[in-house]
Scaffold this motif. Structure first.
Motif, PDB file in Angstrom:
ATOM      1  N   LEU A 112       2.565  46.535  13.948  1.00 29.33           N
ATOM      2  CA  LEU A 112       3.678  45.741  14.444  1.00 29.33           C
ATOM      3  C   LEU A 112       3.150  44.509  15.167  1.00 29.33           C
ATOM      4  O   LEU A 112       3.641  43.396  14.982  1.00 29.33           O
ATOM      5  CB  LEU A 112       4.442  46.624  15.429  1.00 29.33           C
ATOM      6  CG  LEU A 112       5.890  46.362  15.648  1.00 29.33           C
ATOM      7  CD1 LEU A 112       6.631  46.552  14.346  1.00 29.33           C
ATOM      8  CD2 LEU A 112       6.402  47.343  16.680  1.00 29.33           C
ATOM      9  N   GLY A 113       2.131  44.709  16.002  1.00 29.92           N
ATOM     10  CA  GLY A 113       1.554  43.609  16.751  1.00 29.92           C
ATOM     11  C   GLY A 113       0.843  42.637  15.834  1.00 29.92           C
ATOM     12  O   GLY A 113       1.028  41.422  15.927  1.00 29.92           O
ATOM     13  N   ALA A 114       0.072  43.177  14.925  1.00 29.14           N
ATOM     14  CA  ALA A 114      -0.750  42.315  14.079  1.00 29.14           C
ATOM     15  C   ALA A 114       0.094  41.528  13.088  1.00 29.14           C
ATOM     16  O   ALA A 114      -0.306  40.465  12.635  1.00 29.14           O
ATOM     17  CB  ALA A 114      -1.765  43.164  13.332  1.00 29.14           C
ATOM     18  N   LEU A 115       1.283  42.028  12.757  1.00 30.58           N
ATOM     19  CA  LEU A 115       2.105  41.367  11.737  1.00 30.58           C
ATOM     20  C   LEU A 115       3.188  40.478  12.339  1.00 30.58           C
ATOM     21  O   LEU A 115       4.010  39.926  11.618  1.00 30.58           O
ATOM     22  CB  LEU A 115       2.770  42.409  10.834  1.00 30.58           C
ATOM     23  CG  LEU A 115       1.825  43.221   9.965  1.00 30.58           C
ATOM     24  CD1 LEU A 115       2.598  44.232   9.150  1.00 30.58           C
ATOM     25  CD2 LEU A 115       1.019  42.325   9.056  1.00 30.58           C
ATOM     26  N   ARG A 116       3.154  40.356  13.646  1.00 29.63           N
ATOM     27  CA  ARG A 116       4.218  39.606  14.303  1.00 29.63           C
ATOM     28  C   ARG A 116       4.324  38.186  13.752  1.00 29.63           C
ATOM     29  O   ARG A 116       5.394  37.600  13.706  1.00 29.63           O
ATOM     30  CB  ARG A 116       3.968  39.590  15.793  1.00 29.63           C
ATOM     31  CG  ARG A 116       5.151  39.120  16.581  1.00 29.63           C
ATOM     32  CD  ARG A 116       4.805  39.038  18.032  1.00 29.63           C
ATOM     33  NE  ARG A 116       5.761  38.204  18.731  1.00 29.63           N
ATOM     34  CZ  ARG A 116       5.690  36.887  18.783  1.00 29.63           C
ATOM     35  NH1 ARG A 116       4.707  36.266  18.170  1.00 29.63           N
ATOM     36  NH2 ARG A 116       6.604  36.194  19.432  1.00 29.63           N
ATOM     37  N   ASN A 121      10.016  42.193  23.351  1.00 32.67           N
ATOM     38  CA  ASN A 121      10.885  43.334  23.643  1.00 32.67           C
ATOM     39  C   ASN A 121      11.321  43.392  25.099  1.00 32.67           C
ATOM     40  O   ASN A 121      12.434  43.817  25.391  1.00 32.67           O
ATOM     41  CB  ASN A 121      10.201  44.629  23.219  1.00 32.67           C
ATOM     42  CG  ASN A 121      10.005  44.680  21.717  1.00 32.67           C
ATOM     43  OD1 ASN A 121      10.900  44.308  20.969  1.00 32.67           O
ATOM     44  ND2 ASN A 121       8.840  45.098  21.278  1.00 32.67           N
ATOM     45  N   LEU A 122      10.450  42.937  25.984  1.00 31.24           N
ATOM     46  CA  LEU A 122      10.815  42.945  27.411  1.00 31.24           C
ATOM     47  C   LEU A 122      12.014  42.031  27.657  1.00 31.24           C
ATOM     48  O   LEU A 122      12.889  42.334  28.464  1.00 31.24           O
ATOM     49  CB  LEU A 122       9.608  42.522  28.257  1.00 31.24           C
ATOM     50  CG  LEU A 122       9.705  42.771  29.762  1.00 31.24           C
ATOM     51  CD1 LEU A 122       9.916  44.247  30.066  1.00 31.24           C
ATOM     52  CD2 LEU A 122       8.460  42.269  30.481  1.00 31.24           C
ATOM     53  N   LYS A 123      12.066  40.937  26.911  1.00 33.37           N
ATOM     54  CA  LYS A 123      13.196  40.006  27.042  1.00 33.37           C
ATOM     55  C   LYS A 123      14.516  40.692  26.690  1.00 33.37           C
ATOM     56  O   LYS A 123      15.557  40.332  27.220  1.00 33.37           O
ATOM     57  CB  LYS A 123      13.007  38.821  26.071  1.00 33.37           C
ATOM     58  CG  LYS A 123      12.077  37.752  26.563  1.00 33.37           C
ATOM     59  CD  LYS A 123      12.027  36.650  25.496  1.00 33.37           C
ATOM     60  CE  LYS A 123      10.931  35.650  25.781  1.00 33.37           C
ATOM     61  NZ  LYS A 123      10.590  34.873  24.570  1.00 33.37           N
ATOM     62  N   PHE A 133       8.551  40.339   9.735  1.00 34.46           N
ATOM     63  CA  PHE A 133       8.266  41.416  10.691  1.00 34.46           C
ATOM     64  C   PHE A 133       8.488  40.995  12.135  1.00 34.46           C
ATOM     65  O   PHE A 133       8.318  41.776  13.045  1.00 34.46           O
ATOM     66  CB  PHE A 133       6.835  41.915  10.523  1.00 34.46           C
ATOM     67  CG  PHE A 133       6.575  42.451   9.163  1.00 34.46           C
ATOM     68  CD1 PHE A 133       7.123  43.666   8.795  1.00 34.46           C
ATOM     69  CD2 PHE A 133       5.852  41.735   8.238  1.00 34.46           C
ATOM     70  CE1 PHE A 133       6.922  44.164   7.526  1.00 34.46           C
ATOM     71  CE2 PHE A 133       5.638  42.229   6.964  1.00 34.46           C
ATOM     72  CZ  PHE A 133       6.177  43.448   6.607  1.00 34.46           C
ATOM     73  N   ALA A 134       8.791  39.716  12.369  1.00 36.16           N
ATOM     74  CA  ALA A 134       9.024  39.258  13.730  1.00 36.16           C
ATOM     75  C   ALA A 134      10.390  39.764  14.163  1.00 36.16           C
ATOM     76  O   ALA A 134      11.233  40.076  13.343  1.00 36.16           O
ATOM     77  CB  ALA A 134       8.972  37.742  13.766  1.00 36.16           C
ATOM     78  N   GLY A 135      10.583  39.804  15.466  1.00 37.01           N
ATOM     79  CA  GLY A 135      11.936  40.126  15.912  1.00 37.01           C
ATOM     80  C   GLY A 135      12.154  41.581  16.205  1.00 37.01           C
ATOM     81  O   GLY A 135      11.630  42.090  17.173  1.00 37.01           O
ATOM     82  N   ASN A 136      12.906  42.243  15.351  1.00 32.02           N
ATOM     83  CA  ASN A 136      13.412  43.551  15.728  1.00 32.02           C
ATOM     84  C   ASN A 136      12.380  44.672  15.595  1.00 32.02           C
ATOM     85  O   ASN A 136      12.360  45.425  14.630  1.00 32.02           O
ATOM     86  CB  ASN A 136      14.659  43.866  14.904  1.00 32.02           C
ATOM     87  CG  ASN A 136      15.485  44.916  15.586  1.00 32.02           C
ATOM     88  OD1 ASN A 136      14.963  45.714  16.360  1.00 32.02           O
ATOM     89  ND2 ASN A 136      16.768  44.929  15.304  1.00 32.02           N
ATOM     90  N   HIS A 137      11.529  44.776  16.585  1.00 33.30           N
ATOM     91  CA  HIS A 137      10.488  45.795  16.552  1.00 33.30           C
ATOM     92  C   HIS A 137      11.051  47.196  16.624  1.00 33.30           C
ATOM     93  O   HIS A 137      10.524  48.113  16.033  1.00 33.30           O
ATOM     94  CB  HIS A 137       9.519  45.598  17.717  1.00 33.30           C
ATOM     95  CG  HIS A 137       8.753  44.325  17.604  1.00 33.30           C
ATOM     96  ND1 HIS A 137       8.357  43.601  18.684  1.00 33.30           N
ATOM     97  CD2 HIS A 137       8.329  43.647  16.517  1.00 33.30           C
ATOM     98  CE1 HIS A 137       7.709  42.532  18.276  1.00 33.30           C
ATOM     99  NE2 HIS A 137       7.682  42.524  16.970  1.00 33.30           N
TER     100      HIS A 137
END
Lengths: 534, 421
Positions: free
Chosen positions: A477-481, B162-164, A486-490
């Motif tokens: 999730l972090g690496a593909l941000r 996510n913190l936001k 993949f950005a946004g709704n984690h």
């Protein structure tokens, strides 16, 4: 509305559909493949990964068994990196009928399947997990096959000849004028956007959904949906594929794949092609049966259970089960229903997908007046990775990492190695269980066919190992941000990914896997409070 | 090998360590054996008592101790119902030890802290080590979230995104991110923490951060700032940059839990507890409702332990304290009966507000923490069960795992200390 044009539209991104797309492309016929999910959304990712020698069907279905051995030998040649030459063994236990064995031996011979009696003592010595009650054993040329790799191999090969693939596109209408197919309308499942594709011919290779597709054209094709449940063990229990030497039944096949073993299957008629939930009860039944072949089966660690729906077909038959033929049927709707430009290919099995594609495209081509022979058995599907490149790979990913990645990636391995050489921080291994590097994940994310973490999982095997994604999904999730899809709704991405893995873990929640589940809830709930994440 | 002790503790998680710390106070001879290092090292390092409001489980509760006494009025099966008498006492005991080692565990005026995690979620907790206790989250105007290029388990941008969304920040709060480097190749969390103990490395890191510092800024780091439990690295960075510095909870391995574990191990050793790690208890001899002998195996040797009292702190399935097969579950050493859910062990949704029933599986005990049978009669008079082994609590959902471990471990230690005195 967006529009496109092709000679043929292929419905279904499974082994058959992608095989057909490649066959069309190699004959110079333009094709677009429509798939409602990712490739292998249906049965092609939900089977035991056994490339049959044909021995399993030798007694019951001679024609099918002959096709299996021929196709088995072809696939070893054209798709070497997708096939693991494990060999197979059929074991007869004390309670099995010796008469069946005699019949089976002569049937194998008739079908041309190499079958050699094995020394039982030696067999048990090399595979100590097997039952001491083996009375006879025979070696056959079964292999393990990676379905997903074959499918992408088909697609990449077809694309080199100009074919198009639309994943996450659902068929929303079939257009016909005066009893002739004129095109289709499809809907992008991710954006809702509609697209119309003009074509002369539709090939319905939708597997368990083939009935639904036929209905859209006003036709009736009765596909029997037969659910089979399988489990994956966290060990390579044997080095060979192990079959029970008796009439094919439930719980009688063990297939080693890399470091794991897949064991199955069951057979249950269902109404809905999406019915792929493996049941706890089915898993327990499977293990009970498997214990006859591997007595200590209960003690081995399970990773997950999964289920697939076999699309079986027998004209005029609607009852399912083991009695229905595993052979395929090619339906010419011009003759059968008076609709020109539509063919359905139903039934069959993974091992013979290439042959099914060949026969289908033979029919389609002749109806379109095209006379070009099939070449799919000659041209390699994937070019094997050269040694020099593998050595470069070992420098960036380590020896086990490079070997695994080369097998997974085939033709694309060179690009991933280059990426890792250029950007050394991408050499790091993100999924420790399956040894998947950041470079490979990046490559999967940017190749245009990946829309969810699940798509990346299937392409790279990230999250498929022992921890079932507990650690690598968060990292990914972090690496593909940086990629916009993949950005946004984690929360959504992570929940979906963990939920898919959970579906497979739930039916095997005991022993070590219950422990793993406790760790997983410990991380995502105790530590991250993700159940309350906004 | 034979050992004769007054108190035997099996397990080195939080409840085992607390039991040892309390029991040894009575002057008794205490032996702690453990197979591994206990789940405390995998935890956040904070002490969660009770996270959310009983009336509104989506919302954090403001007075965890009061909420626990309300909860046990209705829920007699919860492990907290067994430790009401010692809950506050056990917390004070724990905090005294921490303070003695210059590792203060801070409370937030009796309420819960709301602490950001590496995922950018907010977790409520009762006690936090000074390095994690972000005070007054709602009023912070500027965050700078710092990651390390060498570390693959922490992403400042994920945290910020996510913190936001939590709605817990000040409306004008600005969040920025920064990636720094120690100048080397990929590092594991522990190797990075080790490296950050070196002055030249910390200088390098500080120099990279300095140009980005503005007034009122609060710095958030992954939980890697040094190996020691005295917050020396955190304090060093904070003083030199002139702004508060905190670590956030992250997936294991993470340092705060490991530091707490190391500190407690150091403490009990100093107090005279004998420790054998890497030692698996294989069985026990029970006679007349008493455990008279425990058998263990460690580094190839068989050990027979005679103990007057035994504390079972083996940590549920994760710790290996409970074992299972399809539809069967048992306690691994004594084969004690285990309470299991009537229905399914799991729910369809991996993460939901129901929680997973398997986390409630455990051993039922009497008010003195001794295992009981179906008839509620005590099964073994000198065996005490603590922590995650106890039934009736869904700690991941309730956010009470370390709280239950702390209080039940303390109580068991106190009970065995009082025997014969």
């Amino acid at each position: 509305m967006l529009t496109d044009k092709a000679q043929v539209v292929v419905i279904g991104g499974g082994a058959t559909g992608t095989g057909i797309l490649r066959d069309l492309a190699l004959r110079g016929i333009s094709g677009v493949l429509i798939e409602q999910g990712d490739l292998a959304h249906g049965t092609s990712s939900r089977f035991h990964g056994l490339l049959h020698s044909g021995a399993r069907y030798a007694v019951k279905d001679k024609a099918a068994s002959k096709e299996c051995i021929e196709e088995n030998l072809i696939l070893r040649r054209i798709a070497a990196n997708c096939v693991e030459l494990t060999g197979g063994v059929f074991i007869q236990l004390a309670e099995d009928d010796p008469e069946y064995t005699k019949q089976w031996i002569s049937s194998c011979e008739e079908a041309g399947i190499d079958c050699e009696e094995a020394d039982i003592q030696e067999l048990i010595k090399s595979s100590p997990v097997l039952s001491p009650n083996i009375t006879r054993a025979f070696k056959v040329p079964d292999c393990a096959v990676d379905g997903f790799r074959i499918l992408w191999g088909n697609v990449n090969s077809a694309r080199r000849y100009g074919a198009k693939v639309l994943t996450y596109h659902q068929l929303s209408a079939i257009h016909q004028v005066g009893g002739k197919i004129t095109g289709v309308e499809v809907t992008n499942q991710l954006t809702g956007e509609k697209k119309s594709i003009e074509c002369q011919m539709i090939i319905n290779a939708a597997g368990a959904w083939a009935g639904e597709v036929a209905t859209m054209a006003g036709l009736e094709v009765n596909v029997i949906k037969d659910k089979g449940t399988l489990v994956a063990y966290n060990h390579r229990l044997t080095n060979m594929i192990v079959n029970r030497l008796r009439l094919p039944g439930d719980g009688d096949i063990f297939v080693p794949h890399g470091t794991i073993t897949i064991f199955g299957t069951t057979s249950l008629t269902v109404d809905d092609p999406t019915c792929t939930k493996p049941g706890h009860g089915e898993v327990l039944d499977l293990i009970k049966l498997g214990k006859q072949m591997v007595p200590d089966l209960e003690d081995y660690r399970l990773i997950r259970a999964f289920a697939g729906v076999r699309p079986l077909y027998q004209e005029g038959n609607s009852s399912g089960g083991r009695s229905v033929t595993r052979n395929f049927a090619l339906l010419d709707h011009r003759l059968r229903d008076g609709l020109t430009g539509m063919i359905s290919i139903v039934g069959g099995k993974f091992t013979t997908f290439r042959l099914m594609a060949e026969k289908t495209v033979d029919m389609a081509a002749s109806q379109m007046g095209i006379n070009v022979p099939c070449r799919t058995a000659e041209e390699p599907l994937i070019t094997p990775v050269e040694n020099a490149l593998l050595e470069r790979g070992k420098k960036v990913f380590g020896i086990p990492g490079a070997k695994k990645a080369a097998d997974r990636l085939g033709d694309s391995f060179a690009q991933v190695v280059e990426l890792a050489e250029k950007e050394p921080e991408k050499q790091r291994i993100f999924c420790e269980c399956e040894v998947v590097s950041l470079a490979e994940i990046n490559y999967a994310a940017q190749n245009g066919d990946s829309f969810t973490l699940g798509d990346i999982r299937r392409k790279t095997r990230m999250g498929m190992g022992t921890c079932q994604g507990t650690f690598c999904s968060y990292r990914t999730l972090g690496a593909l941000r940086g990629y916009k899809q993949f950005a946004g709704n984690h929360r959504m991405y992570l929940t979906k990914f963990l939920q898919k893995r959970w579906k497979g873990m739930r039916p095997v929640l005991w022993g070590q896997q219950l422990r793993e589940a406790q760790l997983s809830t410990g991380i995502y709930s105790s530590l991250f409070a993700m159940e309350r994440m906004k | 090998m034979k050992k004769n002790v007054e108190v035997l503790i099996i397990g080195a998680g939080l409840s085992g360590l607390m039991a040892a710390a309390k029991a040894v106070e009575s002057g008794k001879k205490v032996l702690l054996v453990a197979k591994g290092m206990g789940a405390i090292g995998l935890s956040s390092g904070c002490i969660d008592l009770w996270g959310y409001s009983l009336d509104n489980p989506e919302h954090e509760c403001h007075n965890p101790i009061a909420e626990i006494s309300n909860m046990v009025k209705d829920n007699h099966d919860h492990p907290y119902a067994l430790v009401e008498d010692v809950l506050e006492e056990s917390i004070s005991f724990f905090r005294r030890i921490c303070a003695d080692y210059n590792n203060p565990y801070l409370d937030n005026d009796g309420g819960n802290w709301l602490l950001p995690t590496a995922l950018g979620t907010i977790r409520p907790t009762y006690l936090a080590p000074a390095s994690m206790a972000v005070s007054d989250l709602h009023n912070i105007k500027r965050f700078l979230v710092i990651g390390f290029e060498e570390l693959k388990d922490f992403y400042p941008d994920v945290l910020v995104d996510n913190l936001k969304n939590t709605g817990e920040l000040h409306v004008d709060c600005q969040l920025n991110t920064l990636l720094v480097s120690t100048g080397g190749e990929e590092l594991s969390t522990n190797n990075l923490a080790h490296l950050l103990e070196k002055p030249e490395v910390i200088n390098k890191v500080i120099n990279q951060i300095k140009p980005h510092i503005t007034t009122d800024m609060v710095l958030l780091f992954p939980p890697v700032l040094g190996e020691g439990w005295d917050s020396a690295v955190v304090n060093n960075i904070s003083q030199r940059l002139g702004c508060p510095v905190y670590e956030v909870a992250n997936i294991p391995p993470a340092l705060p839990g490991q530091r707490l574990q190391q500190m407690l191990l150091h403490h009990i050793k100093k107090q005279g507890v004998e420790l054998i790690i890497g030692c698996t208890v294989t069985g026990a001899l029970i006679k007349d409702k008493n455990c008279i002998e425990v058998l263990a195996k460690g580094s190839g040797k068989e050990i027979t332990i005679n103990a007057k009292n035994v504390i079972l702190a083996t940590g549920s399935f994760l710790g290996g304290g409970l074992s299972s097969k399809p539809s069967k579950v048992w306690e691994s050493i004594f084969h004690l009966p285990v309470e299991k859910p009537e229905g399914k062990w799991s729910t369809r949704e991996f993460l939901s507000m129901e929680g997973q029933p398997f986390n409630k599986i455990g051993i039922k005990v009497d008010q003195s923490l001794r295992p009981v049978g179906k008839d509620m009669k005590t099964l073994i008079d000198n065996l005490f069960v603590t922590g995650a082994n106890l039934s009736g609590c869904n700690y991941p959902l309730e956010k009470c795992g370390n709280g239950v471990a702390l209080a039940t471990g303390y109580k068991a230690g106190k009970l065995v200390g009082e025997v014969g005195q």
